[in-house]
Design a protein around this motif. Structure first.
Motif, mmCIF file in Angstrom:
data_model
loop_
_atom_site.group_PDB
_atom_site.id
_atom_site.type_symbol
_atom_site.label_atom_id
_atom_site.label_comp_id
_atom_site.label_asym_id
_atom_site.label_seq_id
_atom_site.Cartn_x
_atom_site.Cartn_y
_atom_site.Cartn_z
ATOM 1 N N LEU B 130 0.903 -1.129 0.093
ATOM 2 C CA LEU B 130 -0.037 0.067 -0.006
ATOM 3 C C LEU B 130 1.020 1.273 0.171
ATOM 4 C CD1 LEU B 130 -2.662 1.467 0.433
ATOM 5 C CD2 LEU B 130 -2.411 1.251 2.983
ATOM 6 N N MET B 131 1.879 1.544 0.956
ATOM 7 C CA MET B 131 2.684 2.514 1.190
ATOM 8 C C MET B 131 3.658 2.857 -0.432
ATOM 9 S SD MET B 131 3.962 1.976 4.656
ATOM 10 C CE MET B 131 5.073 2.855 5.057
ATOM 11 N N PHE B 132 4.024 1.579 -0.796
ATOM 12 C CA PHE B 132 4.977 1.888 -1.995
ATOM 13 C C PHE B 132 4.452 1.755 -3.545
ATOM 14 C CE2 PHE B 132 7.835 0.721 1.491
ATOM 15 C CZ PHE B 132 8.500 1.727 1.708
ATOM 16 N N ALA B 133 3.471 0.824 -3.277
ATOM 17 C CA ALA B 133 2.844 0.932 -4.868
ATOM 18 C C ALA B 133 1.397 1.626 -4.919
ATOM 19 C CB ALA B 133 2.665 -0.652 -5.103
ATOM 20 N N ALA B 134 1.048 2.096 -4.002
ATOM 21 C CA ALA B 134 -0.398 2.859 -4.387
ATOM 22 C C ALA B 134 -0.509 3.592 -5.557
ATOM 23 C CB ALA B 134 -0.622 3.654 -3.130
ATOM 24 N N LEU B 264 -2.985 -7.702 -4.757
ATOM 25 C CA LEU B 264 -3.739 -7.216 -5.794
ATOM 26 C C LEU B 264 -4.926 -7.217 -6.131
ATOM 27 C CD1 LEU B 264 -0.852 -8.953 -8.320
ATOM 28 C CD2 LEU B 264 -1.286 -6.754 -7.919
ATOM 29 N N ILE B 265 -5.758 -8.583 -5.951
ATOM 30 C CA ILE B 265 -7.236 -8.442 -5.845
ATOM 31 C C ILE B 265 -7.768 -7.340 -4.913
ATOM 32 C CG2 ILE B 265 -9.215 -9.939 -5.443
ATOM 33 C CD1 ILE B 265 -7.518 -12.227 -6.474
ATOM 34 N N GLY B 266 -7.401 -7.210 -3.779
ATOM 35 C CA GLY B 266 -8.023 -6.311 -2.963
ATOM 36 C C GLY B 266 -8.017 -4.683 -3.676
ATOM 37 N N ALA B 267 -6.732 -4.705 -4.397
ATOM 38 C CA ALA B 267 -6.654 -3.411 -4.935
ATOM 39 C C ALA B 267 -7.592 -3.145 -6.146
ATOM 40 C CB ALA B 267 -5.308 -3.205 -5.552
ATOM 41 N N GLY B 314 -4.891 -3.936 2.963
ATOM 42 C CA GLY B 314 -4.206 -2.812 2.510
ATOM 43 C C GLY B 314 -4.404 -2.663 0.978
ATOM 44 N N GLY B 315 -4.625 -3.616 0.203
ATOM 45 C CA GLY B 315 -4.836 -3.498 -0.987
ATOM 46 C C GLY B 315 -6.154 -2.781 -1.233
ATOM 47 N N ALA B 316 -7.114 -3.256 -0.548
ATOM 48 C CA ALA B 316 -8.558 -2.449 -0.744
ATOM 49 C C ALA B 316 -8.512 -0.972 -0.303
ATOM 50 C CB ALA B 316 -9.632 -3.118 0.022
ATOM 51 N N LEU B 317 -7.478 -0.859 0.454
ATOM 52 C CA LEU B 317 -7.405 0.847 0.698
ATOM 53 C C LEU B 317 -6.758 1.501 -0.384
ATOM 54 C CD1 LEU B 317 -6.437 0.650 4.393
ATOM 55 C CD2 LEU B 317 -8.679 1.476 3.484
ATOM 56 N N ILE B 318 -6.070 1.048 -1.356
ATOM 57 C CA ILE B 318 -5.468 1.722 -2.355
ATOM 58 C C ILE B 318 -6.676 2.368 -3.276
ATOM 59 C CG2 ILE B 318 -4.031 1.587 -4.415
ATOM 60 C CD1 ILE B 318 -2.570 -0.912 -3.147
ATOM 61 N N LEU B 321 -8.529 5.306 -1.256
ATOM 62 C CA LEU B 321 -8.060 6.352 -0.850
ATOM 63 C C LEU B 321 -7.520 7.196 -1.978
ATOM 64 C CD1 LEU B 321 -5.332 5.130 1.929
ATOM 65 C CD2 LEU B 321 -7.303 6.713 2.295
ATOM 66 N N THR B 322 -6.918 6.520 -3.184
ATOM 67 C CA THR B 322 -6.259 7.179 -4.298
ATOM 68 C C THR B 322 -7.464 7.643 -5.267
ATOM 69 O OG1 THR B 322 -6.009 5.092 -5.254
ATOM 70 C CG2 THR B 322 -4.279 6.076 -4.112
ATOM 71 N N LEU B 323 -8.452 6.873 -5.505
ATOM 72 C CA LEU B 323 -9.514 6.971 -6.312
ATOM 73 C C LEU B 323 -10.735 7.289 -5.786
ATOM 74 C CD1 LEU B 323 -8.798 3.900 -8.843
ATOM 75 C CD2 LEU B 323 -7.844 6.490 -9.071
#
Lengths: 159, 502
Positions: B130-134, B264-267, B314-318, B321-323
């Motif tokens: 989440l921190m580095f690839a968001a 990945l899937i969470g994202a 963490g993935g689902a938060l990407i 939070l970002t979109l």
């Protein structure tokens, strides 16, 4: 009934359901011309067709199965279990009515006490422990939902 | 982009000088685990009902608490999945496939230990991703349009149909039934009410939480009552909770692989912990060293879904939070908590509220640490909570389901939804139809429908639109491989072995 026959029966029931859904979707507003996907009935109809195809496949799969596929698992192991099942359903159905009339704590207490009473072994029923656990559980429910979460339950005659 | 500056990671640290940050994270995780472990109380509902508590707090403390609940509840769901075969939360569905058999064999403590360690590793990895690839993942997901969402949903449904017990066709039928349940309510495009039978409560569709409690909680209780199982009290002695080093080594590959699947899937928008854990389990079934033993109660079967569902947090938060697109129901509720605080998720949040975003990363990391500690130390307590005699447990679970269903939207109607779903779930169990695809179909249904129809509208009714976009085409190919793969592989093997024999 064998598992094979049950699968065939269930397949037919789903097929009939798909048919009903298809017909019901036909009554939804439809515009002539234009893109079909815009119509309300489009998506339900599509799902009905998919379900119909799958239920036919289910019947075919069942027919291809060996005849000795075994018997269906019994729904109720004993007469007593069947009675308990019916009793539980009745309690569940009564719950919202009791909750509306008397309040959620009363409904929960009655529900837990009567079901626990019935589920306890007849020769080994301990009224005191049943009452203590029922009251304790109801209190826990009351604390969590009424006091902490402040859910607005229907105002019954009691609590 | 400047979003990658060290500030993104460090500027929130100063807020952790406040001991309340730790306390609120700790309490969040503890309550989350307990609520997650109690059947009928989903992680989504837990977060939803606790959001009102966070009104008055600062966004920092509020999110330390909510993220604690989130991690705790996703992990807690595995405890009841293992002990009583009822996933406490939907993302623990796959955990029960091997967790419960282990528990029946008297290895419940071991199973919970494996679940804790896998969840912890999955959780840690997901925070780092989440921190580095968001920003990177977000930019890929940004290119998705309706066609790709349709593809993602189809992958989810076909995977769940494959891994559910019984035939794939039955799994697919169950998935379609779920999609059909999702039809109820207003048409997302024309606004015409469908199948509401005069009930205004149905205009917004059938609430999925009472259906879930009904199909999992209530119907399971009905099955136990109908088979007189309540007479046998299963006493679980939890021993050996901290897994031995050789077990950790054995599952390490599985955990890492599943964690990446989870993140990945969470994202992916709309694909959360439940899909992540199912896909990870399916993957294990395909690639795992002990794949033939899956379902009989082996530690890989717990490690894969548990690492994945916690990694998906963490993935689902990407995307959330970002979109501003929640990855699943839980992050959708979390997003509500953000908005209450006057914070709008989206790229601007990263620029304008960097210390807050930074504190979200740190809070999530902290909650994983607490989850590991509380999971290993408190397992016996949580087991006690759900392993008292069945004659008490069954009424307690039923009444929790009844009250919980009411509490979601303060509606008696939801109690009826619960009862009807419970009875339908009972019948489906008896005729051998899996439940999980129904739930997934129901949850994904409305989104699937609007994307599906929007794609067809934009392409003016041209179905080829689903195969003309490369990412969408890839998704469709994955669906076909998932569904036809096992049959193809079998016939391939047969031909191969046959020709070798000759």
């Amino acid at each position: 009934m064998t598992k094979k026959n049950l699968d065939i029966l269930v397949g037919f029931i789903f097929f009939a359901f798909a048919g009903l859904l298809f017909i019901a979707a036909g009554f939804m507003p439809t515009r002539e011309g234009g893109i079909p996907a815009l119509n309300t009935g489009f998506y339900p109809r599509l799902l009905a067709i998919i379900l119909a195809v799958l239920s036919v496949l289910m019947v075919l799969e069942a027919v291809r199965k060996q005849a000795d596929s075994g018997q269906v698992e019994v729904w109720w192991t004993t007469k007593a279990a069947m009675f308990m099942f019916a009793f539980t359903i009745v309690l569940l159905v009564l719950y919202p009515f009791v909750m509306k009339t008397f309040g959620f704590a009363t409904a929960s207490l009655l529900f837990i006490t009567s079901l626990t009473w019935m589920l306890s072994d007849k020769n080994n029923r301990k009224p005191v422990s049943i009452i203590i656990v029922s009251v304790g559980l109801t209190a826990l429910l009351y604390i969590i939902f009424k006091m902490i979460l402040a859910i607005p339950f229907p105002h019954g005659m009691l609590i | 982009m400047e979003l990658f500056s060290m500030n993104l990671y460090l500027s929130g640290l100063s807020h952790f000088a406040n001991p309340f940050m730790f306390l609120s994270s700790f309490l969040g995780v503890l309550i989350g685990i307990i609520f997650g472990a109690l059947p009928g109380l989903t992680a989504t509902m837990t977060i939803a009902v606790f959001i009102p508590f966070t009104f008055g707090m600062s966004p920092y403390i509020s999110f330390a608490f909510l993220l604690g609940l989130y991690s705790g509840a996703v992990y807690g769901g595995s405890i009841s999945a293992i002990l009583i075969n009822i996933p406490g939360t939907p993302s623990a569905i796959a955990t029960s496939l091997d967790g419960y058999p282990m528990s029946k064999a008297g290895r419940a403590g071991e199973a919970i230990g494996i679940s804790t360690i896998s969840s912890t590793i999955g959780g840690f990895l997901s925070v780092f991703v989440l921190m580095f690839a968001a920003p990177a993942i977000a930019s890929v997901a940004l290119k998705f349009s309706a066609e790709e969402y349709v593809g993602i949903t189809l992958i989810g449904l076909s995977v769940i149909a494959i891994i559910s017990p019984g035939s794939t066709i039955k799994g697919l039928i169950a998935g379609v039934i779920g999609l059909i349940i999702g039809i109820v309510g207003l048409d997302p495009i024309t606004g015409f009410p469908r199948f509401i039978f005069g009930h205004a409560e149905l205009l917004e569709g059938i609430d999925s939480i009472p259906v879930m409690i009904g199909m999992y909680g209530l119907s399971e209780m009905l099955v136990q009552i109908s088979s007189a199982e309540y007479k046998v009290t299963v006493e679980q002695k939890l021993t050996k909770i901290v897994p031995p080093w050789k077990d950790i080594k054995r599952i390490f590959g599985t955990v890492i692989r599943s964690s990446f699947i989870g993140v990945l899937i969470g994202a992916l928008p709309a694909a959360g912990g439940s899909i992540a854990s199912l896909v990870a389990y399916g993957q294990e079934k395909r690639l795992g060293k002990n794949r033939d033993l899956l379902g009989t109660g082996i530690i890989e079967g717990i490690a894969a879904p548990e690492a994945a569902n916690n990694a998906s947090t963490g993935g689902a938060l990407i995307p959330m939070l970002t979109l501003g697109i929640p990855g699943d129901a839980m992050t959708a509720v979390l997003m509500g908590g953000l908005i209450i605080q006057g914070l709008r998720p989206g790229p601007l949040l990263f620029q304008q509220q960097m210390p807050f975003v930074s504190s979200i990363f740190i809070s999530l990391l902290l909650s994983v640490v607490f989850m590991c500690i509380l999971g290993l130390l408190g397992a016996r307590l949580y087991a006690k909570l759900i392993s008292f005699p069945k004659k008490f447990l069954i009424p307690a679970i039923l009444v929790f389901g009844l009250v919980g269903s009411y509490a979601i939207s303060n509606s008696l109607f939801d109690i009826w939804v619960l009862i009807v779903s419970g009875i339908i779930g009972f019948v489906f169990r008896k005729i051998g139809l899996p439940i999980a695809p129904i739930i997934l179909g129901m949850i994904l249904g409305p989104l699937f429908e609007s994307n599906f129809r929007r794609a067809l509208m934009l392409s003016e009714g041209n179905w080829a639109t689903f195969v003309q976009r490369p990412i969408s085409l890839a998704f469709i190919i994955i669906v076909i491989l998932v569904l036809a793969g096992p049959t193809l592989l079998k016939s391939f093997k047969k031909t191969f072995i046959h020709s070798k024999g000759v």
